[in-house]
Design an enzyme around this catalytic site. Structure first.
Site, PDB file in Angstrom:
ATOM      1  CB  ILE A 117     -29.571  29.484 -10.307  1.00 27.33           C
ATOM      2  CG1 ILE A 117     -29.499  28.626 -11.580  1.00 27.33           C
ATOM      3  CG2 ILE A 117     -30.568  30.599 -10.474  1.00 27.33           C
ATOM      4  CD1 ILE A 117     -30.830  27.932 -11.900  1.00 27.33           C
ATOM      5  CB  THR A 132      11.587   1.260   4.661  1.00 28.81           C
ATOM      6  OG1 THR A 132      10.907   1.089   3.417  1.00 28.81           O
ATOM      7  CG2 THR A 132      11.198   2.608   5.231  1.00 28.81           C
ATOM      8  N   PRO A 139      12.681  -3.855   2.521  1.00 28.44           N
ATOM      9  CG  PRO A 139      13.341  -5.359   0.867  1.00 28.44           C
ATOM     10  CD  PRO A 139      13.846  -4.218   1.685  1.00 28.44           C
ATOM     11  CG  ASN A 149       8.008   3.270   2.490  1.00 30.12           C
ATOM     12  OD1 ASN A 149       8.923   2.458   2.525  1.00 30.12           O
ATOM     13  ND2 ASN A 149       6.859   3.021   1.887  1.00 30.12           N
ATOM     14  NE  ARG A 169       2.169  -1.768  -7.706  1.00 33.17           N
ATOM     15  CZ  ARG A 169       1.623  -1.724  -6.495  1.00 33.17           C
ATOM     16  NH1 ARG A 169       1.336  -0.567  -5.931  1.00 33.17           N
ATOM     17  NH2 ARG A 169       1.365  -2.835  -5.838  1.00 33.17           N
ATOM     18  NE  ARG A 187       5.488  -2.352  -4.160  1.00 33.09           N
ATOM     19  CZ  ARG A 187       5.003  -3.004  -3.097  1.00 33.09           C
ATOM     20  NH1 ARG A 187       3.954  -2.547  -2.459  1.00 33.09           N
ATOM     21  NH2 ARG A 187       5.560  -4.115  -2.678  1.00 33.09           N
ATOM     22  CG  ASP A 221       2.226   0.377  -2.424  1.00 33.71           C
ATOM     23  OD1 ASP A 221       1.119   0.194  -2.967  1.00 33.71           O
ATOM     24  OD2 ASP A 221       2.525  -0.082  -1.307  1.00 33.71           O
ATOM     25  CG  ASP A 230      -1.002   0.839   0.748  1.00 36.86           C
ATOM     26  OD1 ASP A 230      -1.708   0.311  -0.133  1.00 36.86           O
ATOM     27  OD2 ASP A 230       0.095   0.382   1.105  1.00 36.86           O
ATOM     28  CG  HIS A 284      -3.824  -0.339   5.023  1.00 33.61           C
ATOM     29  ND1 HIS A 284      -3.182  -1.519   5.353  1.00 33.61           N
ATOM     30  CD2 HIS A 284      -3.796  -0.281   3.664  1.00 33.61           C
ATOM     31  CE1 HIS A 284      -2.784  -2.130   4.260  1.00 33.61           C
ATOM     32  NE2 HIS A 284      -3.142  -1.396   3.212  1.00 33.61           N
ATOM     33  N   PRO A 285      -5.844  -2.309   7.189  1.00 36.92           N
ATOM     34  CG  PRO A 285      -6.318  -4.185   5.894  1.00 36.92           C
ATOM     35  CD  PRO A 285      -6.397  -2.691   5.879  1.00 36.92           C
ATOM     36  NE  ARG A 316       2.051  -3.643   5.594  1.00 36.72           N
ATOM     37  CZ  ARG A 316       1.408  -3.657   4.441  1.00 36.72           C
ATOM     38  NH1 ARG A 316       0.975  -2.507   3.909  1.00 36.72           N
ATOM     39  NH2 ARG A 316       1.181  -4.788   3.801  1.00 36.72           N
ATOM     40  CG  PHE A 370       6.917   0.424   5.639  1.00 37.43           C
ATOM     41  CD1 PHE A 370       5.973   0.885   4.748  1.00 37.43           C
ATOM     42  CD2 PHE A 370       6.949  -0.939   5.932  1.00 37.43           C
ATOM     43  CE1 PHE A 370       5.065   0.021   4.151  1.00 37.43           C
ATOM     44  CE2 PHE A 370       6.053  -1.810   5.339  1.00 37.43           C
ATOM     45  CZ  PHE A 370       5.093  -1.333   4.452  1.00 37.43           C
TER      46      PHE A 370
END
Length: 280
Positions: free
Chosen positions: A72, A162, A164, A175, A202, A211, A214, A216, A234-235, A240, A242
């Site tokens: 089932i 990229t 920083p 990236n 990390r 790091r 990363d 996101d 993402h705010p 950005r 990158f």
């Protein structure tokens, strides 16, 4: 969330691992919860704005009274898949299948399998690393994402080196971005991403600092959401280069809520000089 609940639907089927079940058959009870927006149907009193549950009933009946399954669990999975496929407006379904009188020597009232399935969405994740073997960290992160049973990597961008941003006293990053298909919630996906960062070493000591990895969550379908734990889109993605340059390789030009055109945004975005295609 709004939902339609179809309760205690009774059918006769021939599912089971024992020959007697396949030959004699028995009764099955099915409950289905269909999650979808219902406000327009309520305001307009219009069947076209909701799901015709008489039609949904016939779909469920055809499966339960159709070709037999051994388990089932498999029957419940088929019901969830069929409902999500038939009704694109559904975001989630919950299915309960009860076998009232299992053919065992001991008596109990029944056995129930309950599953919940979400419609998969496409999410986009930005990846970065500037410590150790940077490319190895990115590749290992992608493998871990793809190995999750509820996540599939669909597409990946090129890799960029990229400069920083924010905290500049550190080495350059690698990236990239990936598009994944998942039926995890945005919160569940983010939790797995944070776990992946930890698995790959990390350490959060300096904000925007060096790091190993990363991750996101940039986009989660077309969802717009803000909570203390998570904001999508993402705010800071629109500022950005990158993030946007790799993202533009793997999504449609109009894929980001709040940005009419990624190509137009990139034309006028500062920081593009600090993003260079990387060749190993």
């Amino acid at each position: 969330m709004d939902k339609i609940v179809m309760s205690a639907m009774a059918f006769f089927g021939y599912h089971g691992v024992f020959p007697e079940e396949n030959k004699l058959g028995q009764r099955y009870i099915v409950d289905a919860e269909l999650v979808l927006p219902l406000s327009n149907a309520g305001r307009n009193d219009d069947l076209a704005e909701t799901i015709n549950y008489a039609e949904a009933y016939e779909l469920i009946k055809g499966i339960v009274e159709g070709p037999p399954f051994k388990l089932i669990e498999a029957l419940a999975e088929k019901l969830a898949d069929a409902l999500l496929e038939r009704y694109p407006e559904l975001s989630e379904v919950a299915i309960r299948v009860t076998k009232p009188n299992p053919p065992f020597a001991i008596y109990f009232a029944g056995v129930t399998v309950e599953i919940k399935r979400r419609r998969p969405v496409e999410a986009c994740i930005s990846l970065g690393s500037n410590l150790g073997d940077r490319m190895d960290y990115l590749e290992r992160a992608i493998r871990l994402l793809d190995q999750h049973p509820n996540v599939s990597v669909l597409r990946r961008s090129a890799v960029y080196e990229t400069d920083p941003v924010g905290y500049t006293d550190q080495g350059p990053f690698l990236n990239m971005a990936v598009a994944v298909k998942t039926d995890l919630t945005a919160e569940e996906l983010l939790a797995f991403m944070l776990e992946t960062e930890q698995v790959l070493g990390r350490v959060r000591e300096i904000r925007f600092g060096p790091r190993t990895l990363d991750l996101d969550l940039i986009l989660y379908g077309k969802e717009i959401k803000g909570t203390p734990q998570l904001t999508v889109p993402h705010p800071r993605m629109g500022e950005r280069a990158f993030v946007l340059i790799p993202l533009a390789e793997i999504v449609a030009d109009d894929a980001v809520p709040g940005i009419d055109s990624l190509a137009e945004r990139l034309k006028h975005l500062e920081g593009k000089d600090g993003v260079r295609i990387w060749i190993a």
